[in-house]
Design a protein around this motif. Structure first.
Motif, PDB file in Angstrom:
ATOM      1  N   THR A 169     -10.184  -6.351  39.714  1.00  0.00           N
ATOM      2  CA  THR A 169     -10.318  -7.310  40.798  1.00  0.00           C
ATOM      3  C   THR A 169     -11.644  -7.107  41.531  1.00  0.00           C
ATOM      4  OG1 THR A 169      -9.156  -5.795  42.268  1.00  0.00           O
ATOM      5  CG2 THR A 169      -7.821  -7.428  41.106  1.00  0.00           C
ATOM      6  N   PRO A 170     -12.043  -8.056  42.378  1.00  0.00           N
ATOM      7  CA  PRO A 170     -13.277  -7.877  43.156  1.00  0.00           C
ATOM      8  C   PRO A 170     -13.196  -6.659  44.066  1.00  0.00           C
ATOM      9  CG  PRO A 170     -12.589 -10.177  43.186  1.00  0.00           C
ATOM     10  CD  PRO A 170     -11.474  -9.410  42.556  1.00  0.00           C
ATOM     11  N   ASP A 171     -14.359  -6.060  44.326  1.00  0.00           N
ATOM     12  CA  ASP A 171     -14.416  -4.894  45.202  1.00  0.00           C
ATOM     13  C   ASP A 171     -14.487  -5.338  46.658  1.00  0.00           C
ATOM     14  OD1 ASP A 171     -17.042  -5.714  45.665  1.00  0.00           O
ATOM     15  OD2 ASP A 171     -17.950  -4.111  44.470  1.00  0.00           O
ATOM     16  N   ASN A 172     -14.777  -4.408  47.559  1.00  0.00           N
ATOM     17  CA  ASN A 172     -14.787  -4.740  48.988  1.00  0.00           C
ATOM     18  C   ASN A 172     -15.926  -5.671  49.373  1.00  0.00           C
ATOM     19  OD1 ASN A 172     -12.469  -3.429  49.654  1.00  0.00           O
ATOM     20  ND2 ASN A 172     -13.448  -1.635  50.577  1.00  0.00           N
ATOM     21  N   LEU A 173     -16.891  -5.857  48.486  1.00  0.00           N
ATOM     22  CA  LEU A 173     -17.986  -6.800  48.727  1.00  0.00           C
ATOM     23  C   LEU A 173     -17.788  -8.085  47.940  1.00  0.00           C
ATOM     24  CD1 LEU A 173     -20.932  -4.248  48.629  1.00  0.00           C
ATOM     25  CD2 LEU A 173     -19.975  -5.368  50.643  1.00  0.00           C
ATOM     26  N   ARG A 174     -16.585  -8.266  47.388  1.00  0.00           N
ATOM     27  CA  ARG A 174     -16.212  -9.430  46.574  1.00  0.00           C
ATOM     28  C   ARG A 174     -17.056  -9.515  45.305  1.00  0.00           C
ATOM     29  NH1 ARG A 174     -16.272 -13.017  51.783  1.00  0.00           N
ATOM     30  NH2 ARG A 174     -14.325 -12.376  52.765  1.00  0.00           N
ATOM     31  N   ASP A 175     -17.455  -8.383  44.803  1.00  0.00           N
ATOM     32  CA  ASP A 175     -18.261  -8.301  43.596  1.00  0.00           C
ATOM     33  C   ASP A 175     -17.373  -7.897  42.434  1.00  0.00           C
ATOM     34  OD1 ASP A 175     -20.438  -8.351  41.955  1.00  0.00           O
ATOM     35  OD2 ASP A 175     -21.302  -6.472  42.678  1.00  0.00           O
ATOM     36  N   GLN A 176     -17.698  -8.368  41.231  1.00  0.00           N
ATOM     37  CA  GLN A 176     -16.992  -7.971  40.014  1.00  0.00           C
ATOM     38  C   GLN A 176     -18.011  -7.619  38.939  1.00  0.00           C
ATOM     39  OE1 GLN A 176     -14.348 -11.613  39.871  1.00  0.00           O
ATOM     40  NE2 GLN A 176     -12.892 -10.118  39.086  1.00  0.00           N
ATOM     41  N   HIS A 177     -17.745  -6.549  38.210  1.00  0.00           N
ATOM     42  CA  HIS A 177     -18.577  -6.154  37.085  1.00  0.00           C
ATOM     43  C   HIS A 177     -17.691  -5.977  35.867  1.00  0.00           C
ATOM     44  CE1 HIS A 177     -22.223  -4.342  39.454  1.00  0.00           C
ATOM     45  NE2 HIS A 177     -21.794  -5.461  39.985  1.00  0.00           N
ATOM     46  N   PHE A 178     -18.216  -6.356  34.717  1.00  0.00           N
ATOM     47  CA  PHE A 178     -17.455  -6.226  33.475  1.00  0.00           C
ATOM     48  C   PHE A 178     -18.330  -5.551  32.421  1.00  0.00           C
ATOM     49  CE2 PHE A 178     -15.738  -9.835  35.764  1.00  0.00           C
ATOM     50  CZ  PHE A 178     -14.378  -9.606  35.724  1.00  0.00           C
ATOM     51  N   GLY A 179     -17.694  -4.803  31.533  1.00  0.00           N
ATOM     52  CA  GLY A 179     -18.428  -4.153  30.464  1.00  0.00           C
ATOM     53  C   GLY A 179     -18.343  -2.653  30.564  1.00  0.00           C
ATOM     54  N   PRO A 180     -19.249  -1.948  29.897  1.00  0.00           N
ATOM     55  CA  PRO A 180     -19.235  -0.487  29.964  1.00  0.00           C
ATOM     56  C   PRO A 180     -19.691   0.027  31.318  1.00  0.00           C
ATOM     57  CG  PRO A 180     -20.918  -1.273  28.423  1.00  0.00           C
ATOM     58  CD  PRO A 180     -20.236  -2.472  28.968  1.00  0.00           C
ATOM     59  N   VAL A 181     -19.340   1.271  31.624  1.00  0.00           N
ATOM     60  CA  VAL A 181     -19.741   1.921  32.869  1.00  0.00           C
ATOM     61  C   VAL A 181     -21.231   2.248  32.801  1.00  0.00           C
ATOM     62  CG1 VAL A 181     -19.420   3.988  34.293  1.00  0.00           C
ATOM     63  CG2 VAL A 181     -17.442   2.857  33.240  1.00  0.00           C
TER      64      VAL A 181
ATOM     65  N   GLY B 111      -8.470   2.185  30.565  1.00  0.00           N
ATOM     66  CA  GLY B 111      -7.828   3.480  30.424  1.00  0.00           C
ATOM     67  C   GLY B 111      -6.391   3.415  30.881  1.00  0.00           C
ATOM     68  N   THR B 112      -5.729   4.550  30.915  1.00  0.00           N
ATOM     69  CA  THR B 112      -4.344   4.552  31.389  1.00  0.00           C
ATOM     70  C   THR B 112      -4.268   4.149  32.858  1.00  0.00           C
ATOM     71  OG1 THR B 112      -4.506   6.932  31.833  1.00  0.00           O
ATOM     72  CG2 THR B 112      -3.562   6.270  29.731  1.00  0.00           C
ATOM     73  N   GLY B 113      -5.363   4.346  33.588  1.00  0.00           N
ATOM     74  CA  GLY B 113      -5.413   3.941  34.992  1.00  0.00           C
ATOM     75  C   GLY B 113      -6.055   2.589  35.205  1.00  0.00           C
ATOM     76  N   GLY B 114      -6.215   1.789  34.128  1.00  0.00           N
ATOM     77  CA  GLY B 114      -6.758   0.449  34.259  1.00  0.00           C
ATOM     78  C   GLY B 114      -8.251   0.389  33.998  1.00  0.00           C
ATOM     79  N   ASP B 115      -8.888  -0.660  34.558  1.00  0.00           N
ATOM     80  CA  ASP B 115     -10.317  -0.866  34.336  1.00  0.00           C
ATOM     81  C   ASP B 115     -11.076  -1.036  35.651  1.00  0.00           C
ATOM     82  OD1 ASP B 115      -9.402  -3.341  35.137  1.00  0.00           O
ATOM     83  OD2 ASP B 115     -10.190  -4.445  33.416  1.00  0.00           O
ATOM     84  N   TYR B 116     -10.441  -0.614  36.743  1.00  0.00           N
ATOM     85  CA  TYR B 116     -11.071  -0.790  38.056  1.00  0.00           C
ATOM     86  C   TYR B 116     -11.769   0.512  38.445  1.00  0.00           C
ATOM     87  CZ  TYR B 116     -11.344  -2.857  42.796  1.00  0.00           C
ATOM     88  OH  TYR B 116     -11.768  -3.386  44.000  1.00  0.00           O
ATOM     89  N   LEU B 117     -12.116   0.654  39.705  1.00  0.00           N
ATOM     90  CA  LEU B 117     -12.894   1.798  40.167  1.00  0.00           C
ATOM     91  C   LEU B 117     -12.107   3.099  40.140  1.00  0.00           C
ATOM     92  CD1 LEU B 117     -14.809  -0.031  43.008  1.00  0.00           C
ATOM     93  CD2 LEU B 117     -15.762   0.782  40.852  1.00  0.00           C
ATOM     94  N   SER B 118     -10.791   3.046  40.101  1.00  0.00           N
ATOM     95  CA  SER B 118     -10.002   4.261  39.919  1.00  0.00           C
ATOM     96  C   SER B 118     -10.329   4.896  38.578  1.00  0.00           C
ATOM     97  CB  SER B 118      -8.505   3.945  39.986  1.00  0.00           C
ATOM     98  OG  SER B 118      -8.144   3.473  41.253  1.00  0.00           O
ATOM     99  N   ASN B 119     -10.205   4.096  37.521  1.00  0.00           N
ATOM    100  CA  ASN B 119     -10.570   4.570  36.188  1.00  0.00           C
ATOM    101  C   ASN B 119     -12.014   5.049  36.168  1.00  0.00           C
ATOM    102  OD1 ASN B 119     -10.589   4.523  33.055  1.00  0.00           O
ATOM    103  ND2 ASN B 119     -12.211   3.086  33.619  1.00  0.00           N
ATOM    104  N   GLU B 120     -12.896   4.283  36.810  1.00  0.00           N
ATOM    105  CA  GLU B 120     -14.319   4.623  36.765  1.00  0.00           C
ATOM    106  C   GLU B 120     -14.628   5.915  37.512  1.00  0.00           C
ATOM    107  OE1 GLU B 120     -18.610   2.487  37.615  1.00  0.00           O
ATOM    108  OE2 GLU B 120     -16.914   1.289  36.945  1.00  0.00           O
ATOM    109  N   SER B 121     -13.890   6.186  38.580  1.00  0.00           N
ATOM    110  CA  SER B 121     -14.131   7.441  39.300  1.00  0.00           C
ATOM    111  C   SER B 121     -13.775   8.630  38.424  1.00  0.00           C
ATOM    112  CB  SER B 121     -13.342   7.473  40.616  1.00  0.00           C
ATOM    113  OG  SER B 121     -11.936   7.558  40.406  1.00  0.00           O
TER     114      SER B 121
END
Length: 423
Positions: free
Chosen positions: A259-271, A340-350
Motif C-alpha cells: 500500500t502507499p506509504d505515509n507520503l502516499r508514495d508507492q514503489h514496485f520492483g526489487p529493493v 516474503g512471508t511478511g508481504g511486500d511492504y516496508l516490514s519485509n523491506e526492513s
C-alpha cells in the motif's frame, strides 16, 4: 572610496518549503469540526511544551552554527523525552505511557516548523533539507552522541531492535503503532534472563520508501553490525501485522510493493541498493531468518499465539509471464520473489535491508530477522484518542513483544555460555 559599512553581499534567506503530506495531517481532526488529532495528542502528553520550546529555539538561533546545534539538541531531546515518558520517567499529561503517538506528532510538528522557518541564517534549500534530515534521524534514535552501548558490560548480550511510525493515517489519524511503542519501552532497557543480562538499543523507522531508498535502515543497523567491540549479538526489526497474531517471519524477499506509504508514495520492483554501505554479491533474492524462533515460540508468551510463519509469493525459475505468480511455503530454486512471508511492504523491506547488510558486513554469527506483532482494536467512539480497553490491549501487545525479544536474547545468551564472544 572607503566603504563605511560591510559591503560584502550576503545570500538571501531561504524561502519556506511547502509542507509534506505528513505535515499537512497536523490539522486533521478526529471528527468533523473537532480539534486536530495532533494537538490533542501533544497536549495530553505534555509534548506541546517540547514543540513550543523547539520552535522558539529555531527562531532565535543567532548563527548558522547555532541553528544546527539547536536542531541537534531539539531532536535528541525529543527522542530522550519519548523514551523517558514511555518508561515512566518524568511523564506528564493523562495519555497512557505506552502511547507512541506523541513522538510522531511532535517530530512532525517540528519538521513543519523547520520547513517553514524564515531565518537570516538559513540561506539555501540544501541547508534546510540537511537540517530536516538531522532532525529526523536524531529524533528516531538513529544518530546519537556518545557510545553505542552506554554503560554496557562486556558480558552482556546486546540486542538492537526497530519499530515503526504510525501509518494508515489517511484511513484514520488516530492510529497508533505498537511496534513503535515497543521500541520506546526497549531502548536502553536491561532485560534479565536465566543466562545473564541483555541490553537493548532501539530505534523507530519511518514509513517512507524515499527514506528507505536513502538508507535509513542501513544507517540504523550498520553501526552495530560492523566488526569490533560494538557489534550486536542479535538484531530484529519489528512491525505490526494482522490482529491477534505474533509471527516470526521466515523469509524476507527482494521485492517491494504494498500500500502507499505515509507520503502516499508507492514503489514496485526489487529493493534498492543503499548508498554508503556494502552489499553482498550477488544480491540475495531471499534471506532466511536466523532468529532463535524455536525458543521464541516455546517461551509461552501471551496473549497471542507465536508462530514461525511460512508462505511466500514468487515467479518460478524461467517464468516471464506476470500471470505465472504462485504461492509456495518456501522459495523454489532460482525463483524471482514477489513477496516474503511478511508481504511486500516496508516490514519485509526492513528485514531484508538489515539482514542484507548483516551478510555484507560478515556478521553471519549475529542472528537476525523480523517479528510481526498484533494490530490494535480502537474504541467505537471515533472522537476519543483511546479508552481503558484500548490502552490495556496495546500494553498486552507491547509487553508480549518485549517478552519475545527477551526470549530470543536469552537463547543467544545460553548459546554464548558455551562459546563466549570476544569483544
Amino acid at each position: 572610496m572607503t566603504p563605511t559599512s560591510d559591503s560584502t553581499p550576503h545570500p538571501a534567506p531561504s524561502r519556506p518549503a511547502p509542507p509534506t503530506v505528513e505535515e499537512a495531517r497536523l490539522t486533521v481532526p478526529l471528527v468533523e469540526d473537532g480539534q486536530p488529532l495532533a494537538a490533542q495528542v501533544l497536549a495530553a502528553s505534555g509534548f506541546d511544551a517540547l514543540v513550543d520550546e523547539g520552535v522558539r529555539r529555531l527562531s532565535s538561533a543567532g548563527s548558522p552554527d547555532a541553528l544546527t546545534a539547536a536542531v541537534r539538541e531539539i531532536a535528541a531531546g525529543l527522542w530522550t523525552a519519548a523514551v523517558d515518558r514511555a518508561q515512566g520517567r518524568g511523564a506528564q499529561g493523562p495519555l497512557d505511557l505506552y502511547d507512541d503517538r506523541p513522538l510522531y506528532w511532535a517530530r512532525t510538528s517540528l519538521s513543519a516548523a523547520l520547513r517553514q522557518l524564515t531565518s537570516p541564517h538559513l540561506t539555501g534549500q540544501h541547508q534546510r533539507y540537511a537540517l530536516l534530515r538531522l532532525l529526523d534521524r536524531r529524533s528516531r534514535g538513529i544518530e546519537r552522541d556518545g557510545d553505542l552501548w552506554p554503560d554496557a558490560r562486556a558480558d552482556e548480550v546486546r540486542v538492537q531492535v526497530s519499530g515503526f511510525d504510525v501509518f494508515g493515517l489517511d484511513t484514520s489519524v488516530r492510529h497508533s503503532n505498537p511496534s513503535g511503542a515497543a521500541a520506546l519501552q526497549l531502548d536502553g532497557a536491561v532485560l534479565e534472563t536465566p543466562y545473564g543480562a541483555v541490553r537493548v538499543r532501539a530505534v523507530v523507522l519511518p514509513v517512507s520508501y524515499a527514506d528507505f531508498d536513502q538508507g535509513v535502515v542501513e544507517d540504523a543497523y550498520g553501526p552495530v553490525l560492523q566488526a569490533g567491540p560494538d557489534r550486536a549479538d542479535l538484531i530484529t526489526t519489528i512491525s505490526m501485522t494482522a490482529r491477534g497474531r505474533m509471527d516470526v517471519e521466515r523469509w524476507a524477499a527482494d521485492a517491494r510493493g504494498g500500500t502507499p506509504d505515509n507520503l502516499r508514495d508507492q514503489h514496485f520492483g526489487p529493493v534498492s541498493r543503499a548508498a554508503r554501505w556494502p552489499q553482498p554479491e550477488p544480491n540475495p533474492e531471499w534471506i532466511e531468518t536466523t532468529l532463535p524462533h524455536a525458543a521464541m515460540v516455546a517461551a509461552g508468551t501471551g496473549p497471542w499465539p507465536v508462530v514461525l510463519k511460512r508462505g511466500i509469493q514468487e515467479w518460478p525459475a524461467g517464468a516471464s509471464d506476470p500471470a505465472s505468480l504462485v504461492a509456495a511455503p518456501d522459495p523454489g530454486p532460482g525463483s524471482t520473489p514477489a513477496a516474503g512471508t511478511g508481504g511486500d511492504y516496508l516490514s519485509n523491506e526492513s528485514m531484508y535491508r538489515s539482514n542484507r547488510l548483516r551478510l555484507a558486513l560478515g556478521a553471519t554469527d549475529v542472528p537476525g530477522g523480523h517479528l510481526h506483532i498484533s494490530a490494535l482494536e480502537y474504541p467505537e467512539d471515533p472522537a476519543v484518542l483511546g479508552d481503558d480497553a484500548f490502552e490495556a490491549d496495546r500494553r498486552a501487545v507491547v509487553d508480549q513483544t518485549v517478552a519475545l525479544v527477551r526470549a530470543a536474547a536469552a537463547e543467544v545468551a545460553r548459546r554464548a555460555q558455551s562459546k563466549p564472544r570476544e569483544r
